[in-house]
Scaffold this motif. Structure first.
Motif, mmCIF file in Angstrom:
data_model
loop_
_atom_site.group_PDB
_atom_site.id
_atom_site.type_symbol
_atom_site.label_atom_id
_atom_site.label_comp_id
_atom_site.label_asym_id
_atom_site.label_seq_id
_atom_site.Cartn_x
_atom_site.Cartn_y
_atom_site.Cartn_z
ATOM 1 N N ALA A 17 -9.157 6.488 47.771
ATOM 2 C CA ALA A 17 -9.328 7.498 46.728
ATOM 3 C C ALA A 17 -8.124 8.424 46.638
ATOM 4 N N ALA A 18 -7.378 8.573 47.725
ATOM 5 C CA ALA A 18 -6.169 9.400 47.697
ATOM 6 C C ALA A 18 -5.120 8.828 46.747
ATOM 7 N N GLY A 19 -5.227 7.526 46.439
ATOM 8 C CA GLY A 19 -4.289 6.921 45.501
ATOM 9 C C GLY A 19 -4.428 7.453 44.086
ATOM 10 N N TYR A 20 -5.547 8.116 43.782
ATOM 11 C CA TYR A 20 -5.759 8.679 42.449
ATOM 12 C C TYR A 20 -5.284 10.129 42.351
ATOM 13 N N LEU A 21 -4.791 10.691 43.453
ATOM 14 C CA LEU A 21 -4.307 12.062 43.417
ATOM 15 C C LEU A 21 -2.970 12.145 42.691
ATOM 16 N N ALA A 22 -2.765 13.226 41.976
ATOM 17 C CA ALA A 22 -1.502 13.441 41.273
ATOM 18 C C ALA A 22 -0.414 13.823 42.269
ATOM 19 N N ARG A 23 0.749 13.235 42.051
ATOM 20 C CA ARG A 23 1.919 13.522 42.892
ATOM 21 C C ARG A 23 1.573 13.406 44.378
ATOM 22 N N ASP A 24 1.797 14.449 45.170
ATOM 23 C CA ASP A 24 1.510 14.371 46.604
ATOM 24 C C ASP A 24 0.180 15.023 46.954
ATOM 25 N N GLY A 25 -0.623 15.303 45.931
ATOM 26 C CA GLY A 25 -1.944 15.879 46.168
ATOM 27 C C GLY A 25 -1.964 17.382 46.275
ATOM 28 N N ASP A 26 -0.807 18.033 46.034
ATOM 29 C CA ASP A 26 -0.765 19.485 46.221
ATOM 30 C C ASP A 26 -1.545 20.250 45.155
ATOM 31 N N SER A 27 -1.841 19.607 44.023
ATOM 32 C CA SER A 27 -2.585 20.285 42.958
ATOM 33 C C SER A 27 -4.077 19.996 43.005
ATOM 34 N N PHE A 28 -4.532 19.256 44.025
ATOM 35 C CA PHE A 28 -5.944 18.902 44.112
ATOM 36 C C PHE A 28 -6.791 20.130 44.391
ATOM 37 N N ALA A 29 -7.924 20.233 43.685
ATOM 38 C CA ALA A 29 -8.879 21.312 43.914
ATOM 39 C C ALA A 29 -10.223 20.709 44.282
ATOM 40 N N PRO A 30 -10.811 21.094 45.419
ATOM 41 C CA PRO A 30 -12.115 20.539 45.812
ATOM 42 C C PRO A 30 -13.184 20.845 44.758
ATOM 43 N N MET A 31 -14.213 20.022 44.734
ATOM 44 C CA MET A 31 -15.309 20.187 43.787
ATOM 45 C C MET A 31 -16.325 21.175 44.344
ATOM 46 N N ASP A 32 -16.675 22.160 43.540
ATOM 47 C CA ASP A 32 -17.690 23.151 43.905
ATOM 48 C C ASP A 32 -19.030 22.681 43.324
ATOM 49 N N GLU A 33 -20.018 22.465 44.169
ATOM 50 C CA GLU A 33 -21.300 21.961 43.683
ATOM 51 C C GLU A 33 -21.969 22.918 42.703
ATOM 52 N N ARG A 34 -21.646 24.210 42.786
ATOM 53 C CA ARG A 34 -22.238 25.175 41.864
ATOM 54 C C ARG A 34 -21.845 24.904 40.418
ATOM 55 N N GLY A 35 -20.715 24.200 40.207
ATOM 56 C CA GLY A 35 -20.244 23.944 38.859
ATOM 57 C C GLY A 35 -20.738 22.643 38.260
ATOM 58 N N THR A 36 -21.500 21.855 38.999
ATOM 59 C CA THR A 36 -21.994 20.591 38.454
ATOM 60 C C THR A 36 -23.074 20.859 37.414
ATOM 61 N N MET A 37 -23.240 19.912 36.489
ATOM 62 C CA MET A 37 -24.214 20.105 35.421
ATOM 63 C C MET A 37 -25.629 20.241 35.974
ATOM 64 N N PHE A 38 -25.957 19.492 37.018
ATOM 65 C CA PHE A 38 -27.300 19.558 37.583
ATOM 66 C C PHE A 38 -27.572 20.923 38.200
ATOM 67 N N ALA A 39 -26.609 21.434 38.977
ATOM 68 C CA ALA A 39 -26.798 22.741 39.608
ATOM 69 C C ALA A 39 -26.902 23.838 38.557
ATOM 70 N N ARG A 40 -26.081 23.769 37.527
ATOM 71 C CA ARG A 40 -26.133 24.783 36.469
ATOM 72 C C ARG A 40 -27.447 24.725 35.707
ATOM 73 N N ASN A 41 -28.016 23.538 35.565
ATOM 74 C CA ASN A 41 -29.237 23.385 34.783
ATOM 75 C C ASN A 41 -30.491 23.773 35.559
ATOM 76 N N ARG A 42 -30.590 23.373 36.831
ATOM 77 C CA ARG A 42 -31.856 23.546 37.536
ATOM 78 C C ARG A 42 -31.797 24.461 38.750
ATOM 79 N N SER A 43 -30.600 24.953 39.102
ATOM 80 C CA SER A 43 -30.515 25.809 40.289
ATOM 81 C C SER A 43 -29.972 27.198 39.968
ATOM 82 N N LEU A 44 -29.960 27.558 38.694
ATOM 83 C CA LEU A 44 -29.603 28.924 38.298
ATOM 84 C C LEU A 44 -30.792 29.511 37.556
ATOM 85 N N ARG A 45 -31.525 30.394 38.217
ATOM 86 C CA ARG A 45 -32.718 31.006 37.637
ATOM 87 C C ARG A 45 -32.326 32.274 36.898
#
Length: 489
Positions: free
Chosen positions: A93-121
């Motif tokens: 999967a590292a082969g899909y990173l841009a350049r040397d991977g310095d611009s990679f940002a981890p995924m925050d689960e709070r921003g997923t569509m499922f979390a936004r839909n059912r875990s924000l009251r």
């Protein structure tokens, strides 16, 4: 024996081979409800039947037919000659990173569509905190929540056909039941079983290769269709918790614990006939069934690791710490496709992915090149057939969050789910890699793995034989929904 008769016999045998190939193709096309392809198959059978007659009754035809059939054989042989591309998946999967991977940002689960839909009251501290940081999401999310949960009114495309909706709901109950036990340590594994020695068992020393063989065999026996093992790259872990399923609101927004060093990644095959009904209810029944299978398999595997004296975490749809697609690429199960799903070996995107983290030392697998990425550059069927126009049509992938990929529009996709009451599956169903892994399709897959020219040419051949746009197939009798149904929104 006259040399002419020998040549005539050889030409007849070769032509008969092509006739058998077309017959097999026709048979498979009829089974798969591929009307257009079956017509080509009948035409191919008719052509080679006519050539057989010519060979037998018109000796003068043998020389030109020798050339024609020889060129056809040589062309097929050319696509079997290894002319590999340079798939990024071979670097994991590292082969899909841009350049040397310095611009990679981890995924925050709070921003997923499922979390936004059912875990924000609305009115909760989590709700206020999230939209203070992401005010641009608020209007969309509030309107989307008015439709309901991830599937809005389940099964609405088929007038809420109750037997299928009930199959979906009942299948999702198993992940709900076992999700609280996703994290396993040796002490908890022993304490929960009357068959285990009480107390925390000491880790059982095993050769990593032997242990990997045992784990893979056990996973397959439990129902996994593909199994691979990888070292866990921490970049594929969610950064913060966003999905709350069991009232553990104190965990929302907390950093997710660092992953364990190894992962057993499994894929379960989704039935071709059920997926072929997409976007109707049998396809979401099949999705739910596979999520249930994945929860079952990973929960037992995680408990097995605990009983062996090691820690483990079951990764299924009621507990995800990790992103499944990059993990599956690292474990050698397939490549990332245009549609954002894994293009898995044998099954294409027609799989659901699950994993078990563990600290038991295991021999790992190598990433693979299936020829999918180069194929996807030319083939745009998923994007052209997407009912919500959520998939990009660009030839080349582009950088997003430090990853070079074709990025789907999650909001328009999720919006469409809410309209039709299923998880759609059209992109999965229309993908040429989703076709059943048998006979002619096996031969095509072999050519795609070996030949760069095949990866470039075959998308055009596929369009010719099967057409470009998706048409839902007939459901099996037991899952057939009423024919009088509203049109797809």
């Amino acid at each position: 024996m006259d040399s002419g008769w020998i040549l005539n016999g050889m030409v007849f045998v070769v032509n008969s081979g092509f006739f058998v190939l077309w017959t097999t193709f026709t048979y498979e096309s009829v089974r798969e409800q591929e009307t257009r392809a079956s017509r080509f198959g009948w035409a191919g059978m008719g052509l080679h039947a006519l050539l057989a007659v010519l060979i037998l009754i018109w000796p003068a035809s043998r020389i030109p037919l020798t050339w024609v059939l020889g060129i056809m054989l040589a062309t097929g042989g050319f696509f079997l000659v290894p002319i590999p591309g340079r798939a990024r998946s071979l670097h994991g999967a590292a082969g899909y990173l841009a350049r040397d991977g310095d611009s990679f940002a981890p995924m925050d689960e709070r921003g997923t569509m499922f979390a936004r839909n059912r875990s924000l009251r609305p009115g909760s501290p989590e709700y206020d905190q999230y939209y203070a940081a992401h005010p641009d999401h608020r209007d969309y999310d509030e309107k989307r929540r008015e439709r309901g949960g991830p599937l809005g009114r389940p099964g609405s495309i088929d007038s809420g056909y109750r037997p299928n909706v009930a199959m979906m709901v009942s299948s999702f109950e198993l992940p709900n039941l076992v999700g609280e036990n996703a994290r396993v340590d040796p002490a908890s594994a022993g304490a929960r079983s009357t068959y285990a020695n009480q107390g925390a068992p000491k880790p059982e020393p095993m050769d990593p290769s032997k242990a990997a063989g045992v784990v893979k065999g056990w996973a397959r026996r439990l129902g996994a269709d593909l199994v691979g093992i990888c070292r866990v790259d921490p970049r594929w872990a969610y950064s913060h918790r966003g999905e709350i399923h069991y009232g553990e609101w104190e965990e929302w927004g907390l950093k997710i614990p660092a992953p364990l060093p190894f992962a057993v990644v499994i894929a379960t095959e989704m039935d071709h006939e059920m997926v072929g009904t997409a976007p109707h209810t049998p396809s979401v029944v099949e999705s739910a069934c596979n999520y249930s299978r994945g929860a079952y398999i990973t929960t037992i595997l995680a408990q097995w690791f605990g009983a062996m004296g090691y820690r483990a975490v079951a990764e299924h749809n009621r507990h995800y710490d990790l992103l499944m697609v990059p993990l599956a690429v690292d474990a050698g199960l397939g490549e990332l496709g245009r549609l954002g799903y894994l293009i898995a070996d044998r099954f294409g995107p027609r799989v659901r992915l699950f994993a078990v983290q563990t600290d038991m030392p295991l021999a790992v697998d190598r990433p693979v090149d299936l020829g999918a990425e180069r194929f996807c550059k030319t083939c745009k069927k998923c994007a052209e057939s997407c009912p919500s126009r959520s998939l990009p049509l660009s030839k080349d992938p582009r950088e997003d969050r430090g990853i070079v990929r074709w990025k789907m529009n999650e909001e328009t996709c999720f919006e469409y789910w809410g309209k039709i009451g299923t998880d759609c599956c059209v992109c999965m169903a229309v993908c040429p890699f989703s076709r059943p892994y048998r006979s002619v399709h096996k031969l095509v897959r072999l050519m795609l793995r070996r030949s760069l020219p095949a990866q470039i040419l075959f998308p055009h051949v596929d369009n010719l034989l099967y057409g470009r746009r998706w048409r839902p197939r007939q459901a099996p009798d037991w899952a057939a929904f009423p024919k009088s149904r509203p049109k797809t929104p």
